[in-house]
Design a protein around this motif. Structure first.
Motif, short mmCIF file in Angstrom:
data_model
loop_
_atom_site.label_atom_id
_atom_site.label_comp_id
_atom_site.label_asym_id
_atom_site.label_seq_id
_atom_site.Cartn_x
_atom_site.Cartn_y
_atom_site.Cartn_z
N ALA A 149 0.84 -1.20 0.00
CA ALA A 149 0.00 0.00 0.00
C ALA A 149 0.88 1.25 0.00
O ALA A 149 0.62 2.20 -0.75
N PHE A 150 1.92 1.25 0.82
CA PHE A 150 2.83 2.40 0.87
C PHE A 150 3.54 2.58 -0.48
O PHE A 150 3.64 3.69 -1.00
N GLN A 151 4.04 1.48 -1.05
CA GLN A 151 4.74 1.56 -2.32
C GLN A 151 3.82 2.00 -3.46
O GLN A 151 4.23 2.75 -4.35
N THR A 152 2.58 1.54 -3.43
CA THR A 152 1.61 1.97 -4.44
C THR A 152 1.36 3.46 -4.32
O THR A 152 1.29 4.18 -5.32
N ASN A 153 1.26 3.94 -3.11
CA ASN A 153 1.08 5.37 -2.87
C ASN A 153 2.28 6.15 -3.42
O ASN A 153 2.11 7.21 -4.03
N PHE A 155 4.59 9.51 -7.83
CA PHE A 155 5.48 9.63 -8.98
C PHE A 155 4.69 9.94 -10.24
O PHE A 155 5.08 10.82 -11.03
N VAL A 156 3.59 9.24 -10.45
CA VAL A 156 2.75 9.49 -11.63
C VAL A 156 2.28 10.93 -11.64
O VAL A 156 2.27 11.58 -12.70
N GLN A 157 1.94 11.46 -10.49
CA GLN A 157 1.50 12.86 -10.43
C GLN A 157 2.63 13.85 -10.70
O GLN A 157 2.37 14.96 -11.12
N THR A 158 3.89 13.43 -10.51
CA THR A 158 5.00 14.31 -10.90
C THR A 158 5.15 14.33 -12.41
O THR A 158 5.62 15.32 -12.97
N ILE A 159 4.77 13.25 -13.07
CA ILE A 159 4.83 13.19 -14.53
C ILE A 159 3.77 14.11 -15.13
O ILE A 159 4.03 14.82 -16.11
N LEU A 195 -3.20 15.52 -13.29
CA LEU A 195 -4.02 14.34 -12.99
C LEU A 195 -4.56 14.45 -11.57
O LEU A 195 -3.84 14.84 -10.65
N THR A 196 -5.82 14.08 -11.40
CA THR A 196 -6.37 13.98 -10.05
C THR A 196 -5.75 12.76 -9.37
O THR A 196 -5.13 11.92 -10.03
N ARG A 197 -5.92 12.66 -8.08
CA ARG A 197 -5.39 11.50 -7.35
C ARG A 197 -6.01 10.21 -7.88
O ARG A 197 -5.32 9.20 -8.03
N VAL A 198 -7.29 10.24 -8.16
CA VAL A 198 -7.97 9.05 -8.68
C VAL A 198 -7.41 8.69 -10.06
O VAL A 198 -7.13 7.52 -10.34
N GLU A 199 -7.23 9.68 -10.92
CA GLU A 199 -6.69 9.42 -12.25
C GLU A 199 -5.27 8.88 -12.18
O GLU A 199 -4.91 7.94 -12.89
N ALA A 200 -4.46 9.46 -11.30
CA ALA A 200 -3.08 8.99 -11.13
C ALA A 200 -3.06 7.57 -10.58
O ALA A 200 -2.22 6.75 -10.97
N THR A 201 -3.99 7.24 -9.70
CA THR A 201 -4.08 5.88 -9.16
C THR A 201 -4.48 4.90 -10.25
O THR A 201 -3.94 3.79 -10.34
N LEU A 258 -3.86 5.24 -13.43
CA LEU A 258 -2.69 5.08 -14.29
C LEU A 258 -1.65 4.19 -13.63
O LEU A 258 -1.04 3.33 -14.28
N ALA A 259 -1.45 4.35 -12.34
CA ALA A 259 -0.51 3.49 -11.61
C ALA A 259 -0.95 2.03 -11.69
O ALA A 259 -0.12 1.13 -11.88
N ALA A 260 -2.25 1.78 -11.57
CA ALA A 260 -2.77 0.41 -11.69
C ALA A 260 -2.49 -0.15 -13.08
O ALA A 260 -2.13 -1.32 -13.23
N ALA A 261 -2.65 0.68 -14.10
CA ALA A 261 -2.36 0.23 -15.47
C ALA A 261 -0.88 -0.09 -15.62
O ALA A 261 -0.51 -1.06 -16.30
#
Length: 90
Positions: A32-36, A41-45, A49-55, A57-60
């Motif tokens: 959970a911590f690493q996913t966060n 990181f995705v949001q720095t790219i 992106l909203t938090r939900v959108e970045a999450t 994308l991280a899942a993808a």
């Protein structure tokens, strides 16, 4: 959210209890911590992106990892080496 909805949200099925252990709980906290961290990181790219959108994308990205490892033999060898280290530490 009413009281019935809250109760429904915290139901734990018996088959889930069978898999619970201190070790699994600990590693669940780590993932959970690493996913966060990955979502951060995705949001720095793309900070727009909203938090939900970045999450999402991280899942993808996570979903695509097996194919990426299979296409890169050096990375796959590193994963296998790390797996051996984990097993040797038992």
């Amino acid at each position: 959210m009413n009281r019935e909805e809250i109760r429904a949200a915290i139901v734990v099925l018996p088959e889930q209890i069978l898999f619970a252990s201190p070790e699994l709980n600990h590693v669940s906290e780590i993932i959970a911590f690493q996913t966060n961290q990955l979502v951060d990181f995705v949001q720095t790219i793309d900070p727009q992106l909203t938090r939900v959108e970045a999450t999402f994308l991280a899942a993808a990205l996570i979903r695509g990892l097996p194919a990426h490892f299979n296409d890169n033999l050096e990375l796959l060898a590193g994963v296998k080496e790390f797996a051996e280290e984990i097993k040797n530490a038992r």
